[in-house]
Scaffold this active site. Structure first.
Site, mmCIF file in Angstrom:
data_model
loop_
_atom_site.group_PDB
_atom_site.id
_atom_site.type_symbol
_atom_site.label_atom_id
_atom_site.label_comp_id
_atom_site.label_asym_id
_atom_site.label_seq_id
_atom_site.Cartn_x
_atom_site.Cartn_y
_atom_site.Cartn_z
ATOM 1 N N LYS A 67 0.855 -1.203 0.000
ATOM 2 C CA LYS A 67 0.000 0.000 0.000
ATOM 3 C C LYS A 67 0.878 1.235 0.000
ATOM 4 O O LYS A 67 1.879 1.292 0.736
ATOM 5 C CB LYS A 67 -0.913 -0.037 1.233
ATOM 6 C CG LYS A 67 -1.969 1.050 1.288
ATOM 7 C CD LYS A 67 -2.893 0.851 2.489
ATOM 8 C CE LYS A 67 -3.965 1.921 2.581
ATOM 9 N NZ LYS A 67 -4.867 1.719 3.743
ATOM 10 N N SER A 142 -9.846 1.850 2.741
ATOM 11 C CA SER A 142 -8.877 2.563 1.917
ATOM 12 C C SER A 142 -7.856 1.660 1.228
ATOM 13 O O SER A 142 -7.229 2.094 0.268
ATOM 14 C CB SER A 142 -8.143 3.598 2.757
ATOM 15 O OG SER A 142 -7.351 2.962 3.742
ATOM 16 N N SER A 166 -10.168 -0.454 6.981
ATOM 17 C CA SER A 166 -9.562 -0.343 5.656
ATOM 18 C C SER A 166 -8.881 -1.590 5.104
ATOM 19 O O SER A 166 -8.525 -1.606 3.929
ATOM 20 C CB SER A 166 -8.551 0.798 5.642
ATOM 21 O OG SER A 166 -9.224 1.994 5.411
HETATM 22 N N1 GLN Z 1 -13.153 4.282 6.084
HETATM 23 C C1 GLN Z 1 -12.635 4.732 7.331
HETATM 24 C C2 GLN Z 1 -12.206 6.168 7.210
HETATM 25 O O1 GLN Z 1 -12.416 6.743 6.208
HETATM 26 C C3 GLN Z 1 -11.502 3.866 7.763
HETATM 27 C C4 GLN Z 1 -10.273 4.109 7.001
HETATM 28 C C5 GLN Z 1 -9.123 3.268 7.438
HETATM 29 O O2 GLN Z 1 -9.296 2.257 8.112
HETATM 30 N N2 GLN Z 1 -7.938 3.711 7.083
HETATM 31 O O3 GLN Z 1 -11.659 6.716 8.104
#
Ligand code: GLN
Length: 472
Positions: A67, A142, A166
């Site tokens: 990532k 994400s 995410s």
């Molecule tokens: N979707 C969640 C957010 O936007 C979690 C994102 C994540 O786990 N990095 O914060």
């Protein structure tokens, strides 16, 4: 079977017997990446020469997609943000050093929501990633690039990060196994911080076995991250032996049973997963998480608060984008940030700055911390009664690109994953089936979430593996 279709365990068997080499596998992954760049679009950048060089130096190694917020020396690390375009990492994150020592090489950098804020990878400022099961749909986020790469066979496995869901939600959308380790299980050194009290690195993989191998390779104590305990990491691969649900107590959450907004197909698949656990000998026990309903509100105070502090370092002076319209030091900061950050990141910084501001700190941040403690206690109490909790992973299967325009609806994707993140416990997402095909919707993968207590990854993986076997 094509080499890019391999998982870690199978790749290792072929590498050990000399039937293939790290170079051959890496070449196959590169060819597959080129072939799918304009369709799936999992990768942001792929240093092909660099990856092949590492493969030649480590002929038994398995290539892993990374990532784009994890630092790999000499490679870009953009966090899918314009503000870090052109930035090259001066050092390796601990997870990268650890995995290289255990027979893995970083190969390619995969897309994500900008600074890991989002649930669809649509917040990436640098590229579009599509769901390999339906190119009109999102891969989740994400860690959407990680999930699309694994689910679309554009990598053997991948590293992602999970702050509120995410790893787990994109794993569910793309038919992967994802593991969010307990807070402190994996070092965050060299991983660009979003919300430091929640962030964890973890694997996205084609099987529970692969996830266990990769988690074992990255986990452990690190002098550079004071939240990682000194104790040895259990052998997660050995923990899978005799994987069983027999006699296990699996908790289902009372408060979730009458919930509105759950896709009927997700409900059906989750109910079937519960039935499969019972048929495999598990005892299904109702547990209560009375404060889970406040988890979203708490997360959207704590995570933005920490993000607003973490992202203060991107000011146009030391990293990445520097505004050309700066007149003095103040406008250098403000214009570099205005030009460099996308709308969701700005929204989080504004929210975070607000809840931390004097006069509001106690009302928002202080209060949220107290409720976080209550949520953690709910889990402690539940794990006094059960081995693991089983929930849907995400409320819906993958949605269409552009379908969710309102930030709040996007935030709801993490309804089931955020409580365990706030509690710091470990959780997995395991493929549990497909939705029925309809004229409006192709058959889409759906995962379920298993949650275990803090540092109980061995048990989590054993139960996840036993569930995976019920799917065969
Ligand atoms: N979707 C969640 C957010 O936007 C979690 C994102 C994540 O786990 N990095 O914060």
């Amino acid at each position: 079977m094509k080499l890019y279709e391999l998982g870690i365990a199978e790749a290792r068997r072929l590498l050990a017997s000399g039937e293939t080499s790290a170079r051959e596998i890496t070449e196959a992954v590169i060819a597959r990446h080129r072939e799918t760049a304009s369709t799936i679009g999992a990768y942001l950048t792929f240093d092909e020469e660099g990856a092949l060089k590492l493969a030649d130096e480590n002929p038994k190694a398995v290539p892993i997609a990374v990532k784009d917020l994890i630092n790999v020396e000499g490679q870009p690390c953009t966090c899918a943000s314009k503000i870090l375009k052109g930035y090259v990492s001066p050092y390796n994150a601990t997870v990268i050093a650890n995995m290289r020592a255990k027979g893995f090489i970083p190969a390619g950098r995969v897309n994500m929501d900008e600074f890991a804020m989002g649930s669809s990878t649509e917040n990436s400022a640098l590229g579009v990633t599509r769901n390999p099961y339906d190119l009109e749909r999102v891969p989740g986020g994400s860690s959407g690039g990680s999930a699309a790469a694994v689910g679309g066979n554009v990598s053997i496995a991948a590293l992602g990060t999970d702050t509120g869901g995410s790893i787990r939600q994109p794993a569910s959308f793309c038919n992967c196994v994802g593991v969010k380790p307990s807070y402190g299980r994996v070092s965050r050194y060299g991983v660009t911080a979003f919300a430091s009290s929640l962030d964890q690195v973890g694997p996205l993989a084609k099987s529970v076995e692969d996830a266990a191998i990769l988690l074992g390779a990255i986990a452990g104590h690190d002098e550079m991250d004071g939240t990682t305990p000194r104790e040895d990491v259990p052998d997660y691969l050995a923990a899978l032996e005799g994987a069983t649900l027999k006699g296990r107590k699996i908790g289902i959450v009372k408060e979730y049973s009458s919930m509105a907004g759950l896709d009927p197909e997700v409900k059906r698949i989750t109910d079937e997963a519960i039935a499969k656990c019972a048929a495999a000998g598990a005892e299904i026990v109702e547990v209560s998480l009375p404060h889970a309903e406040y988890a979203m509100a708490v997360y959207y105070i704590i995570a933005p608060a920490e993000a607003s502090a973490n992202l203060a370092r991107f000011d146009g002076v030391r990293f990445g984008h520097r505004s050309e319209r700066a007149e003095d030091v103040y406008t250098l900061y403000t214009r570099s940030r205005a030009e460099g950050f996308g709308p969701e990141v700005k929204r989080r910084i504004i929210m975070g700055t607000y809840v931390l501001s004097s006069g509001y700190y106690d009302a928002y941040y202080g209060r949220a911390q107290k409720v976080r403690t209550l949520i953690r206690r709910d889990f402690e109490e539940a794990f006094g009664k059960v081995d693991a909790i089983l929930t849907p992973c995400a409320p819906t299967p993958a949605f269409r690109l552009g379908e969710l325009q309102d930030p709040l609806t996007m935030y709801l994707n993490d309804l089931f994953t955020i409580p365990s993140s706030l509690a710091g416990v470990c959780a997995s997402s395991v493929p549990a089936g497909f939705t029925h095909e309809t004229p409006e919707r192709k058959a889409l993968p759906v995962g379920v979430q298993f949650i275990c207590g803090s540092f109980e990854e061995a048990k989590l993986l054993n139960i996840s593996k036993a569930f995976e076997e019920t799917m065969k």
